[in-house]
Every structure is written in structure tokens, then in C-alpha cells.
Motif scaffolding. Sequence first.
Motif, PDB file in Angstrom:
ATOM      1  N   ARG A  54      82.083   0.632 100.633  1.00 61.55           N
ATOM      2  CA  ARG A  54      82.483   0.287  99.274  1.00 61.55           C
ATOM      3  C   ARG A  54      83.392  -0.917  99.287  1.00 61.55           C
ATOM      4  O   ARG A  54      83.865  -1.347 100.336  1.00 61.55           O
ATOM      5  CB  ARG A  54      83.228   1.465  98.622  1.00 61.55           C
ATOM      6  N   LEU A  57      83.755  -4.310 101.710  1.00 60.19           N
ATOM      7  CA  LEU A  57      82.927  -4.027 102.875  1.00 60.19           C
ATOM      8  C   LEU A  57      81.474  -3.778 102.492  1.00 60.19           C
ATOM      9  O   LEU A  57      80.602  -3.743 103.365  1.00 60.19           O
ATOM     10  CB  LEU A  57      83.483  -2.821 103.625  1.00 60.19           C
ATOM     11  N   ALA A  58      81.190  -3.588 101.220  1.00 53.18           N
ATOM     12  CA  ALA A  58      79.818  -3.406 100.762  1.00 53.18           C
ATOM     13  C   ALA A  58      79.184  -4.767 100.551  1.00 53.18           C
ATOM     14  O   ALA A  58      79.789  -5.675  99.992  1.00 53.18           O
ATOM     15  CB  ALA A  58      79.790  -2.618  99.451  1.00 53.18           C
ATOM     16  N   ALA A  59      77.930  -4.893 100.986  1.00 55.69           N
ATOM     17  CA  ALA A  59      77.278  -6.198 100.947  1.00 55.69           C
ATOM     18  C   ALA A  59      76.626  -6.491  99.600  1.00 55.69           C
ATOM     19  O   ALA A  59      76.505  -7.645  99.208  1.00 55.69           O
ATOM     20  CB  ALA A  59      76.241  -6.291 102.063  1.00 55.69           C
ATOM     21  N   ASP A  60      76.153  -5.460  98.899  1.00 60.25           N
ATOM     22  CA  ASP A  60      75.298  -5.679  97.738  1.00 60.25           C
ATOM     23  C   ASP A  60      76.044  -5.631  96.421  1.00 60.25           C
ATOM     24  O   ASP A  60      77.012  -4.887  96.258  1.00 60.25           O
ATOM     25  CB  ASP A  60      74.181  -4.622  97.696  1.00 60.25           C
ATOM     26  N   CYS A  61      75.541  -6.394  95.480  1.00 57.88           N
ATOM     27  CA  CYS A  61      75.968  -6.306  94.089  1.00 57.88           C
ATOM     28  C   CYS A  61      75.174  -5.161  93.443  1.00 57.88           C
ATOM     29  O   CYS A  61      73.988  -4.980  93.732  1.00 57.88           O
ATOM     30  CB  CYS A  61      75.667  -7.632  93.385  1.00 57.88           C
ATOM     31  N   THR A  62      75.830  -4.392  92.587  1.00 55.65           N
ATOM     32  CA  THR A  62      75.159  -3.233  91.998  1.00 55.65           C
ATOM     33  C   THR A  62      74.375  -3.566  90.730  1.00 55.65           C
ATOM     34  O   THR A  62      73.483  -2.818  90.347  1.00 55.65           O
ATOM     35  CB  THR A  62      76.190  -2.142  91.640  1.00 55.65           C
ATOM     36  N   LEU A  63      74.698  -4.675  90.072  1.00 59.95           N
ATOM     37  CA  LEU A  63      74.096  -4.957  88.765  1.00 59.95           C
ATOM     38  C   LEU A  63      72.586  -5.193  88.781  1.00 59.95           C
ATOM     39  O   LEU A  63      71.932  -4.883  87.785  1.00 59.95           O
ATOM     40  CB  LEU A  63      74.816  -6.150  88.110  1.00 59.95           C
ATOM     41  N   PRO A  64      71.975  -5.737  89.849  1.00 57.43           N
ATOM     42  CA  PRO A  64      70.505  -5.832  89.846  1.00 57.43           C
ATOM     43  C   PRO A  64      69.828  -4.481  89.677  1.00 57.43           C
ATOM     44  O   PRO A  64      68.638  -4.437  89.320  1.00 57.43           O
ATOM     45  CB  PRO A  64      70.201  -6.449  91.220  1.00 57.43           C
TER      46      PRO A  64
END
Lengths: 86, 364
Positions: A54, A57-64
Motif C-alpha cells: 500500500r 510501496l504500491a506500484a499501481d494507480c487504482t483509478l483505472p
Amino acid sequence: MNRRKPSSPSSPDTVRRALAAAALLCLLLLPACRTMSLADQRLLQKPAMKFGERGALAADCTLPGQIEGGRALSSNAAGGGCSSCH
Amino acid sequence: MKAAAALLALTLPLAAGTPQDAAPATFRLFDGLQRLDFETELLDSGDITVWRPSVRYEQQRDDWWVSAGVAVSSIAIDYEPTIVTSPAYRRAETFEASAEVARRLSEAWEVSLGARFYDGFSDYRALWISEYYDQFAGFLPGYETADPHGWGLTLGGAWEYIPHTAKLQAALSYGRDHIVPAWSPEGATVSRTRDVLDTLAGSLTWEAALSPRVKMSHTLRAGDTTARDIRIQARSEFAWAATDRLTLRAEAGGAHENPTFEAAYGALSLDYALTKRWSTGLSARLYKDTGEIEASNFNTAAPGVTTRELSLHLLWSDETTTIRLSAGRLDADYDALSENNLFFGNLYRDRDFLTTRIAITRLF
């Protein structure tokens, strides 16, 4: 609780794909059961090697996930907020 | 004399410092290992903008973990109809809150309980569809403005069968969503479709190291939502420390739900450590689903979509702080609409989105 629509049987292709994936996972069982020494874990503890992190340290964006409905494994809304959406 | 000496020997330790003389322990609310996550994300195509800042706090004391987080999403749309209704600008905020508590039962076992709540539109599609119905049917008796909100509970467990190397995680969740319904005129009034969805879902995750340089994670999830067939989702991830500086990751996944919904995606990314503190990386993802079209007078469901995303990131970290900046582009190409959902043609038209994210994690 649920009034489910009449189900359609899964296609043979889907069943074959699922069985192939399960067979592939079984091949990974043996190497996944080995014990690692502390020295072996040095690279495994790098932030880029971690899953499910989280914050920064989290690589991705959640909005997609608002567009890619089939990818989100957890969501605030079951149907994307629409009656017949997914 | 001997008896007196014996009695004195027994009482001396008590006189020297009894538990009653010790200063009482002071409970401090903010103690133990603590962590703060600040994050802000943006999805922007010009006529659709979603901005989501969030903050999360986590604390660990002995065998307990607790965390709590809040987020506020701001969704803005330039509503553009294809048939009937009128152009409009609309903006709405969504409030989200979550909390989780976890306890380590032993060296290998851990359990957790989480709760979440949200009030507002979960995505821009829901806001667009709400605007359509507000205009199309808002003047008719019986119409109610949408008030989407929901909550959920999750019970989880983890078994680290090989310490620091391999673990299995399971989770069971239940959620209730009050969604944006579809409205249709019935004589002088209107009627609506179902506006409450219950979802029961279970997931299993297997994470393990295959070698000192390779890790994997596999997740299988099944979800049962009201009036829909069970959705099966699967995802596999691999991470390879190719060198001390270079890490490569691959991800693949899919979903299946009868009667016609299928999704598949794949992603590749690399992360390169420039120095001890700085690293950078590149990631690419391809996603495709079949959409789900139901036979009705008109339909809010999306047609099939293919998305391509490319993003860059820059990371700075030291012993207590990590800062990540990322930016990318997401192209969404929808399949052709049918006559049943032409009403939402401008919602489901091809768009290019800008994605940006700033995240800061602080340990203390």
C-alpha cells in the motif's frame, strides 16, 4: 438473498483454460516449498519484489479500475454503481 | 533470633520494591511501530476528471495491528447527451472510510477483520448515468434522485507456512451497495430497477519465493452479486530480481461471468535502482473485456472495451520515508454500441486518459 439469473454452462474453452492454469500452478508447488536462508532473502525483501503493498510501496494507480471492471479484485461497489453494470 | 532473621530475610525483598511501588504504565494512543500513507491520484480525459486523495494510518503493538483510512473522491463530468437531455457540468464528492484490525496468533498464523463504508458515486459512469436520469425522468412523480452508498466487512486469515518465504491468505467479504438504478416511465409515473446489491465473495492468495531471486503470487476470487451469476477472477504475478539493481515483473489475469462477460489482461514492468535512494521504472498493461449487453428498452451497461496503459515512475526512499511519483496514459477503446445503449454513446466513446499519482509513506 440473491435472485440469480438462470445460469448458462461455462464454455468448454473456459474449462480447458482453467484446467491448464491449475496444472501450471501444480508445477510450481515443489519449488515453492523450499526454505530460504536469511542470505537468500536479501533480494526478495526489496520493495520492488513485494506484492499487495500500500501507499508509496504500491506500484499501481487504482483509478483505472473505474474502466477495467474485470481487473479489480476488490471494489467499493459490486456493480460499479449501476443497475446492470459490472 | 533465628526466626526473626528468617522473617527479616523474607520481608527484605518486599520492602526493597513492591509491585505496588512501581510507577503505573501509561497508555499512549500513538505508540508502537506506526505508519502513515498519503496518496493522491488523478484520472483525467478533459471531459471526465476523477481526483482521489487519501490518508491511512497503521499501528503495530506486540501481536496487534490496527489501521484506519479515509479518502475523498471528486468526480467531475461534462455531460454530453447523444439523444434527448441537455449538456451539463456536474461534480460530486464521494467519502470513503475503512478500518482494519489484525492479530498474530502464532509465528505462522494471523487473522484480520476489516470494515469499509462509502457515501457517493463509486465511479464517473454512475454519475453520468445519474445525470441522464435526473434530466430524463426527474420531473415525473415518483422519481428519486440517486443516493449511492455502501458498506462491507471482510474476515481474513493468513498462514505463513514457510517463514518469510511462503504464505496462504484467505478472505471472506460481504458488502451491500445502494446503486444508481435505471428508471423507465410507466404511464404518469416512473418505475425503477433494483437499487440494492448484496455481494458475498471469497478469495484465496498463494504467495511464495521460487528462488532467492524470483517470487510469485496467485489470487483466485469468486463473487456472488444479487441478480447476477458468480464472477470468477484470477490473477498471477511474478517478480524477478534480475540483478541487484534491476527488477522485472509480469502480471496476467482474467475474469469470467455467465452469460457473456469475459476479461483478460497482462502487464509488464521494470524497476531500476539508480542509486541507494533513487529508482525509476516503466510499466505497460493491456486489458480487454467483452462487455455485457442485456436486452431492455435502453441499457446502461458498457460495451466491450480494450485499454492500453503506459506509465513511468520515480521513487525516493530512505530508512523511514518513501516517495513515489508516477504518470501515464491510458487509452480506452470501446466496441461499437448497439441500438439498446446509444443513449450513452458519449459515455462509452473512446477516450485517452492521463493518470498521475503521488504517494508518500512514512514510518515512525
